[in-house]
Design a protein around this motif. Sequence first.
Motif, short mmCIF file in Angstrom:
data_model
loop_
_atom_site.label_atom_id
_atom_site.label_comp_id
_atom_site.label_asym_id
_atom_site.label_seq_id
_atom_site.Cartn_x
_atom_site.Cartn_y
_atom_site.Cartn_z
N LEU A 17 9.01 -0.38 0.49
CA LEU A 17 8.90 0.61 -0.88
C LEU A 17 8.83 1.18 -1.96
N GLU B 165 13.05 -0.44 10.34
CA GLU B 165 12.84 -0.68 8.42
C GLU B 165 11.82 -0.73 8.02
N GLY B 166 10.85 -1.14 8.63
CA GLY B 166 9.05 -1.37 8.01
C GLY B 166 8.57 -2.52 8.34
N MET C 278 0.70 -1.07 0.19
CA MET C 278 -0.27 0.31 -0.28
C MET C 278 0.92 1.14 -0.06
N LEU C 279 1.87 0.97 1.25
CA LEU C 279 2.95 1.92 1.53
C LEU C 279 3.20 2.44 -0.12
N HIS D 153 6.99 -8.49 1.37
CA HIS D 153 6.34 -8.15 2.14
C HIS D 153 7.56 -8.74 3.65
N ILE E 5 1.15 3.90 -2.81
CA ILE E 5 0.89 5.74 -2.38
C ILE E 5 2.53 6.67 -2.74
N MET E 6 3.37 5.79 -2.87
CA MET E 6 5.05 6.18 -3.38
C MET E 6 5.06 6.74 -4.25
N VAL F 11 15.03 6.08 -4.63
CA VAL F 11 14.57 5.69 -3.36
C VAL F 11 15.06 4.53 -2.72
N THR F 12 15.79 5.21 -1.71
CA THR F 12 17.19 3.72 -1.32
C THR F 12 16.38 3.25 0.74
N GLY F 13 17.00 1.82 1.02
CA GLY F 13 16.85 0.98 1.70
C GLY F 13 15.57 0.79 2.30
N GLN F 14 14.72 0.51 1.83
CA GLN F 14 13.82 0.31 2.19
C GLN F 14 12.62 -0.55 0.98
#
Lengths: 151, 151, 151
Positions: free
Chosen positions: C26, C144-145, C1-2, C32, C5-6, C20-23
């Motif tokens: 996203l 980290e989510g 979902m994120l 998941h 949105i992102m 966009v790094t790190g996750q």
Amino acid sequence: MLKNIMIAALVATGSLFVVVTGQPALAEGKVHYLAIHVDDNDKAKMNIALNNAANVTEYYESKGETVKIEIVAYGPGLHMLREDTSPVKSRIAAMSLQHENLSFAACGNTLNGMAKKEGKAPKLVSEATVVTSGVVRLMELQEEGWAYVRP
Amino acid sequence: MLKNIMIAALVATGSLFVVVTGQPALAEGKVHYLAIHVDDNDKAKMNIALNNAANVTEYYESKGETVKIEIVAYGPGLHMLREDTSPVKSRIAAMSLQHENLSFAACGNTLNGMAKKEGKAPKLVSEATVVTSGVVRLMELQEEGWAYVRP
Amino acid sequence: MLKNIMIAALVATGSLFVVVTGQPALAEGKVHYLAIHVDDNDKAKMNIALNNAANVTEYYESKGETVKIEIVAYGPGLHMLREDTSPVKSRIAAMSLQHENLSFAACGNTLNGMAKKEGKAPKLVSEATVVTSGVVRLMELQEEGWAYVRP
């Protein structure tokens, strides 16, 4: 909840000024979200989960805010939502009538396992909604920004 | 990490003015936050919670980073913070002196219930701070980006 | 979902170039992440943790999505990953072969404590990876989510 921030950001990015708050729930009409995990077949734990739901509801209502609460039961905790074995059946019925913000999710995987073992699917209390998997449900809710407690 | 994405998004949007508030962890990067949930009246569990707090503090201190830890006790777990019944009272006192980053929240709802049952409010250890509701506190901390563990 | 949105945010903002790094969650959206916390030396709990991992994997695979799962064991729960005492050793071996998305983290702090008490470090199952601290690992994953469940 994060979605709302992003939407706010989106709307705002048309302009030259953006404010992002770390707590969108507050920024946005004061809606809070809580997933409560029940996986023990233990009446005391089930009652703590229900006490938690009642206290949280009362707290936010007294502040004029809204909260959605979902109790997710799986594994041995699924007994909480079984018509034949739940030790908190009448309390669930009473609380459901009183609190619209409260819902109960029953794990379909656990239900299938019980059905196989017992020769037929156990009947659930009418307040329960079956989800494919209780643990997946807890993941989904957290992905959507819900807080999690495991009493 | 969400911070990074948010910043990337906002930088990318070419916004000329950005204010990010409300979630220091995300804004500062080297501060970590941990809520530890205690709701069993079980000395071993209480000690695991305290071990967790000590290990986490030591780890981040060794990296030159900061961590805030709050142990939230409610239900039968409130005994952890009762002057008369806590089996870990002296360890709490010692750890509080040693670690400024560690705090203890006692659930007001549980306290009221105990006061009603026992005829007077139980006295808490001096390190405890009473919050309206332990479960609400755990929600609030998570809404602010704190990690959660329930030993 | 994120992710959606992102992506919506980034598309809508008209950014021409965004990193966009790190996750990965996203960035990719169909990934998941679940951390499962085991700290009881209880075969039934260990099996629920493994059932959870299997159900979650199966669910997302059936949707064509990806999930990474890490079971983090510490305190008395570390026995889950000890070569000499694990009651679920063969199931861990079988599941590890079957599911690449599943990993096992063993708490180094607990291991050191056991080594001190027993005079030598206990051997772990080959599937386990030692982390400095199990509770720190659970914090890091949440930062980290990752979603968290404690069966």
